[in-house]
Design a protein around this motif. Structure first.
Motif, PDB file in Angstrom:
ATOM      1  N   GLY A  28      -3.720  -5.794  -3.674  1.00  0.00           N
ATOM      2  CA  GLY A  28      -4.121  -4.816  -4.673  1.00  0.00           C
ATOM      3  C   GLY A  28      -4.034  -3.389  -4.212  1.00  0.00           C
ATOM      4  N   VAL A  29      -4.272  -2.506  -5.168  1.00  0.00           N
ATOM      5  CA  VAL A  29      -4.275  -1.069  -4.896  1.00  0.00           C
ATOM      6  C   VAL A  29      -5.579  -0.470  -5.403  1.00  0.00           C
TER       7      VAL A  29
ATOM      8  N   LEU B  65      -3.256  -0.283   4.184  1.00  0.00           N
ATOM      9  CA  LEU B  65      -2.510   0.961   4.402  1.00  0.00           C
ATOM     10  C   LEU B  65      -3.093   2.010   3.470  1.00  0.00           C
ATOM     11  N   ILE B  66      -3.407   3.189   3.988  1.00  0.00           N
ATOM     12  CA  ILE B  66      -3.945   4.243   3.133  1.00  0.00           C
ATOM     13  C   ILE B  66      -3.044   5.475   3.193  1.00  0.00           C
ATOM     14  N   GLU B  67      -3.074   6.210   2.110  1.00  0.00           N
ATOM     15  CA  GLU B  67      -2.413   7.514   2.057  1.00  0.00           C
ATOM     16  C   GLU B  67      -3.488   8.578   1.963  1.00  0.00           C
TER      17      GLU B  67
ATOM     18  N   PHE C 173       0.366   8.642   5.854  1.00  0.00           N
ATOM     19  CA  PHE C 173       0.118   7.221   5.649  1.00  0.00           C
ATOM     20  C   PHE C 173      -0.314   6.604   6.973  1.00  0.00           C
ATOM     21  N   THR C 174      -1.276   5.701   6.912  1.00  0.00           N
ATOM     22  CA  THR C 174      -1.714   5.075   8.148  1.00  0.00           C
ATOM     23  C   THR C 174      -2.240   3.673   7.890  1.00  0.00           C
ATOM     24  N   MET C 175      -1.942   2.804   8.838  1.00  0.00           N
ATOM     25  CA  MET C 175      -2.482   1.455   8.804  1.00  0.00           C
ATOM     26  C   MET C 175      -3.843   1.490   9.489  1.00  0.00           C
ATOM     27  N   LEU C 176      -4.839   0.917   8.847  1.00  0.00           N
ATOM     28  CA  LEU C 176      -6.195   1.008   9.381  1.00  0.00           C
ATOM     29  C   LEU C 176      -6.427  -0.009  10.500  1.00  0.00           C
TER      30      LEU C 176
ATOM     31  N   ASN D  70      -5.404   7.039  -1.259  1.00  0.00           N
ATOM     32  CA  ASN D  70      -4.834   5.885  -1.955  1.00  0.00           C
ATOM     33  C   ASN D  70      -4.799   4.694  -1.009  1.00  0.00           C
ATOM     34  N   ILE D  71      -5.004   3.526  -1.570  1.00  0.00           N
ATOM     35  CA  ILE D  71      -5.230   2.337  -0.743  1.00  0.00           C
ATOM     36  C   ILE D  71      -4.353   1.187  -1.226  1.00  0.00           C
ATOM     37  N   LYS D  72      -3.724   0.491  -0.281  1.00  0.00           N
ATOM     38  CA  LYS D  72      -3.054  -0.773  -0.601  1.00  0.00           C
ATOM     39  C   LYS D  72      -3.560  -1.822   0.384  1.00  0.00           C
TER      40      LYS D  72
ATOM     41  N   TRP E 211      -3.499  -6.081   1.569  1.00  0.00           N
ATOM     42  CA  TRP E 211      -3.018  -7.462   1.539  1.00  0.00           C
ATOM     43  C   TRP E 211      -4.068  -8.312   2.255  1.00  0.00           C
TER      44      TRP E 211
END
Lengths: 139, 246
Positions: free
Chosen positions: A40-41, A74-76, A83-86, A128-130, A132
């Motif tokens: 989701g986002v 992943l957030i923006e 952009f960065t992976m948490l 912004n957030i994605k 998985w």
């Protein structure tokens, strides 16, 4: 290697000799899968700058599993354009203002944790957030 | 594009017209296939697993340590260079460099971080998911697992799930200090999900960059750009999946 299963080679590669790297499906090499409901986002805008020693929850998603799954987020950072992976520490090592994402046995959570000192004022900033959440063990 | 092969759309999408990102898997594209996964409980520097792939593979490590407090808990989170960089992968092994006790699980995939790859793009315009009966689709269970299982951990592929389809791998090296900008052109038409890995000069393994200090990664509808100042090797893996749309 198992002698049973399904093997689908990539276009142009003979299915008999195709390696896992040359296949989209290969026996004994399961794909990393995620149920549709667990991808989701979202978006979060801070309405104030969190103070010292606070935790702000940006996102909680119930994953529906009876185990702790693996997940990536992943957030923006819209303000910075990054952009960065948490996890990610936005304070650049000068303090702790960290986005952390983790799975419990019931939820995926994304928190913004502030200790000391407060380096960046995030009031009004949007992220912004994605995510998985995989149908796969995280422990 | 070849006109032979196999293509399975995700649940609800028309396989004859769906967008690439709406596909569960296709013989046109690589997926993230798990080479090996195992749980771990480790505290001293050690080799966690010898994969012997003779290339640097895509990998993920999940662990229980809270990156803020440093305390263990019952949760799982991804290891990235921002908070838990002690899990580098070499071309033969996954290593633990120590620092604290960690419990968790790792995944190593059959994807080479240093071999450039670009998948074909067939249909980049999204379609709409319709309603579908559950009895439609394809399910390939793992060996020894019931294909009727409701636990998706038991499957190699399942059209009720989306697999991670690889669109691009691009590797580059930075041979001197100073700000360097590297642009990867993907032309997907949407901002994609992507991972950045880095092997700093003098080190033997890649780490999930997350977003290292002084590194700026930006995704657009056509490119992923990485600015960095450290010498070393970098790799970007882009998935056929959008960042801003579910």
């Amino acid at each position: 290697m198992s002698d049973i299963g399904v093997k689908v080679s990539l276009a142009g590669v003979g299915v008999t000799e195709a390696t896992p790297e040359e296949s989209s499906v290969y026996p004994g090499k399961p794909s990393l899968l995620a149920e549709e409901a667990n991808v989701g986002v979202d978006s979060y805008t801070f309405s104030s700058n969190p103070g010292t020693d606070t935790t702000t929850n940006l996102l909680t998603v119930s994953h529906g599993y009876d185990f702790v799954p693996a997940a990536v987020v992943l957030i923006e950072d819209v303000t910075v354009g990054q952009f960065t992976m948490l996890p990610h520490d936005v304070s650049g090592g000068l303090g702790t203002q960290m986005f952390v994402a983790y799975c419990t046995s019931t939820d995926l959570k994304l928190d913004f944790v502030v200790t000391d000192p407060v380096i960046r004022d995030v009031d009004g900033d949007t992220f912004n957030i994605k995510y998985w959440i995989f149908a796969a063990d995280g422990r | 594009m070849a006109n032979v092969g196999i293509k399975v759309s995700r649940k609800g999408y028309d396989v004859t017209s769906c967008a690439d990102r709406e596909v569960a898997f296709s013989s046109l594209w690589k997926t993230l296939q798990i080479e090996h996964s195992a749980s771990f409980d480790i505290s001293a520097p050690d080799t966690m697993y010898t994969h012997n792939l003779n290339y640097y593979p895509f990998f993920m490590v999940f662990h229980d340590n809270d990156p803020v407090t440093g305390s263990a808990d019952d949760y799982s989170r991804l290891a990235t260079i921002s908070a838990s960089s002690m899990f580098p992968i070499t071309d033969t092994t996954l290593e633990f460099e120590g620092g604290s006790q960690y419990q968790g699980r790792y995944y190593i995939f059959r994807l080479d971080l240093e071999t450039d790859y670009t998948a074909d793009s067939v249909q980049t315009t999204d379609t709409s998911a319709g309603t579908t009966e559950d009895r439609w689709g394809i399910a390939i269970s793992k060996e020894g697992q019931d294909v009727h299982s409701t636990d998706f951990r038991n499957f190699v592929q399942h059209s009720n799930c989306r697999g991670a389809i690889v669109h691009m791998v691009e590797h580059w090296s930075i041979g001197s200090s100073g700000v360097h900008t590297h642009t990867v052109t993907h032309n997907l038409g949407y901002i994609p999900m992507f991972f950045v890995f880095v092997k700093l000069a003098g080190e033997t393994g890649y780490r999930n960059a997350g977003n290292a200090d002084d590194m700026l990664a930006v995704g657009t509808t056509t490119t992923v750009t990485v600015d960095d100042v450290y010498e070393g090797d970098y790799s970007v893996v882009i998935l056929k999946d959008t960042f801003l749309v579910q």
